[in-house]
Write an enzyme that holds these catalytic residues in place. Structure first.
Site, short mmCIF file in Angstrom:
data_model
loop_
_atom_site.label_atom_id
_atom_site.label_comp_id
_atom_site.label_asym_id
_atom_site.label_seq_id
_atom_site.Cartn_x
_atom_site.Cartn_y
_atom_site.Cartn_z
N HIS A 67 4.89 4.85 5.00
CA HIS A 67 4.26 5.36 4.10
C HIS A 67 4.53 4.83 2.90
CE1 HIS A 67 3.23 9.55 2.34
NE2 HIS A 67 3.70 8.78 1.29
N GLU A 68 5.54 4.43 2.35
CA GLU A 68 5.69 3.64 1.27
C GLU A 68 5.08 2.39 0.95
OE1 GLU A 68 6.44 5.46 -1.44
OE2 GLU A 68 7.28 7.25 -0.20
N HIS A 71 1.33 2.41 0.22
CA HIS A 71 1.09 2.58 -1.34
C HIS A 71 1.37 1.37 -1.72
CE1 HIS A 71 0.94 6.85 -1.35
NE2 HIS A 71 2.16 7.12 -1.04
#
Length: 381
Positions: A67-68, A71
Site C-alpha cells: 500500500h505504502e 504511494h
C-alpha cells in the site's frame, strides 16, 4: 514517525519499521491463533493455529507495505521525492518531501493506496472462493478469507473523506480543484478528520461500556490519533499559507555559534550556555555539521556525569540532521523538521554550515506572513 530499524530499499526508497509494529503484530497473531481460528476451525493442533496466525499477520503487513510503496511510486512519477516508508502501530506512512503540484497529482498519489489494498483483498478473496468451491474447509481457508476481508476493510477505511487518511487527501484534491485554494482544501480535510476522530471515540466508548472490551478501546485510540493528526495538518496548512513564497535564507539565523563534539557537557554549560544564550548549538568539523546539541539534551545528563560526557555523545547524530539549502522553499522544509526530534534544520552550502533554522524563526516568519495576509484582506481560512 521514525523507524526503529531499516529493512532495506524498495524502488529506491528506504523502508523501515517502528518498534510499535511489534505490538499490533502480536495482537493480530494472538487474536487469530487463540480466538478466531480455534472458534471457527476446532480440534486442530495448537501449533497449526499459531502457524496460521503468524502467517496471516506477516502477509497482512506485507500488504500494508505494498500500500505504502504504491504511494511512493506514484509520488515519484509525479515529481515528488520520497524520504522513506515506515511501518508502525497504525499501519504505515510514506514520507513525501513537498506537496503535490496540482489536484490531479494529489488524487493519483492518494487514490493508489486504497486501490492496491482493494486488489490485494480481491486476490485473496478469489483464492479463498476457489478453495471453497473444491470442498476444502481447512484452517488455511480461514486465513485467506481473513486476509481478503481485512484488506478490503483497510481500503474502505482509508477512503473515508478525512485527513490524515487517504480519503482526506482525495477530499483535499476535490476541494482544491473546485476552489483553486490548496490551504482551504487542507483545512476542510483536516476538520473532517477531527469529526471522524470524535465519532470513533464516541463509538468506542459506547462499544466499551456495552461489553465490547478491547474493540472499543482500539476505536478510542484510533479516534484520538486521528484528532491529533488532523489538528497538526490544519496547523501546518495555515502555517504553509503564511510562509508561502519564503526561502530558507529569508528566515535562517546566519553563521550560528558552533562547538566541537569533543567538548564536555560541563564546558558547554559553563562557557557557552549562559554566555551565548543559545538553546541549540551545531557541532562542526572543518565547518561541516556533524551533530546538533540542544538544551533539552544537555538537561538529560546528570550533573555528576557532565565532566565525563562529550557533546557528541548527547547530540542529534549526523545521520539524523535535517539539512537544507538557502534557496529551498521554506514550505518544502517544514515537513522534514520532524525528522530530528530537536525540530531544527541546519543550512549548508557545498556541505559547509551557513545558518540554522529554529522553531522560533519559523514562528516569527509565520506571524509576519499572517499579518501580511490580513492586511491584504486575505485572512487565513
Amino acid at each position: 514517525m521514525r523507524a526503529s530499524f531499516r529493512l532495506g530499499r524498495i524502488v529506491g526508497v528506504p523502508v523501515g519499521v517502528n518498534w510499535s509494529v511489534l505490538v499490533i503484530f502480536l495482537l493480530i497473531a494472538w487474536a487469530l491463533s487463540a480466538n478466531q481460528f480455534p472458534r471457527t476451525y476446532p480440534d486442530r493442533p495448537g501449533f497449526a493455529y499459531v502457524l496460521a496466525g503468524l502467517a496471516a499477520a506477516v502477509v497482512f503487513f506485507l500488504g500494508l507495505l505494498a500500500h505504502e510503496v504504491s504511494h511512493a511510486v506514484v509520488a515519484k512519477r509525479n515529481g515528488l521525492e520520497v524520504g522513506g516508508i515506515t511501518l508502525w502501530l497504525f499501519g504505515g506512512v510514506a514520507e513525501l518531501k513537498g506537496e503535490a503540484p496540482n489536484p490531479g497529482a494529489e488524487l493519483r498519489i492518494a487514490g493508489i493506496g486504497p486501490l492496491v489494498s482493494l486488489l490485494i483483498g480481491a486476490f485473496f478473496g478469489v483464492i479463498a472462493a476457489g478453495l471453497a468451491m473444491t470442498g476444502y474447509n481447512g484452517l488455511w481457508l480461514g486465513a485467506l478469507a481473513w486476509l481478503a476481508g481485512i484488506n478490503v476493510l483497510l481500503a474502505v477505511f482509508n477512503v473515508l473523506p478525512a485527513a490524515p487518511l487517504d480519503g482526506g487527501r482525495l477530499l483535499r484534491a476535490a476541494v482544491w480543484k473546485a476552489t483553486g485554494d490548496r490551504t482551504k482544501a487542507s483545512v476542510v480535510a483536516a476538520r473532517a478528520g477531527w469529526v471522524l476522530g470524535a465519532l470513533l471515540i464516541g463509538l468506542g466508548f459506547w462499544q466499551f461500556f456495552a461489553g465490547g472490551g478491547f474493540g472499543g478501546l482500539w476505536l478510542i485510540l484510533i479516534g484520538w490519533f486521528l484528532i491529533g493528526a488532523a489538528g497538526m495538518e490544519e496547523r501546518q496548512a495555515r502555517m504553509g499559507s503564511a510562509l508561502h513564497g519564503l526561502r530558507v535564507a529569508d528566515v535562517m539565523t546566519p553563521q550560528p555559534q558552533t562547538a566541537s563534539g569533543d567538548m564536555t557537557v560541563a564546558d558547554f554549560v559553563g562557557h557557552y550556555l549562559f554566555a551565548y544564550r543559545h538553546s541549540a548549538l551545531p557541532l562542526v568539523e572543518d565547518d561541516r555539521p556533524v551533530g546538533l546539541v540542544t538544551l533539552d539534551r544537555v538537561r538529560g545528563v546528570p550533573a555528576d556525569q557532565r565532566y565525563g560526557t562529550t557533546l557528541a555523545e548527547v547530540a542529534c547524530r549526523a545521520d539524523d540532521l535535517v539539512l537544507a539549502s538557502p534557496d529551498e522553499p521554506l514550505n518544502e522544509l517544514l515537513p522534514r523538521l520532524s525528522e530530528c526530534a530537536d525540530g531544527r534544520a541546519l543550512v549548508v552550502v557545498d556541505g559547509r554550515l551557513v545558518g540554522i533554522v529554529s522553531p522560533s524563526d519559523i514562528s516569527r516568519a509565520a506571524q509576519r506572513g499572517s499579518m501580511r495576509e490580513q492586511m491584504a484582506g486575505r485572512p487565513v481560512p
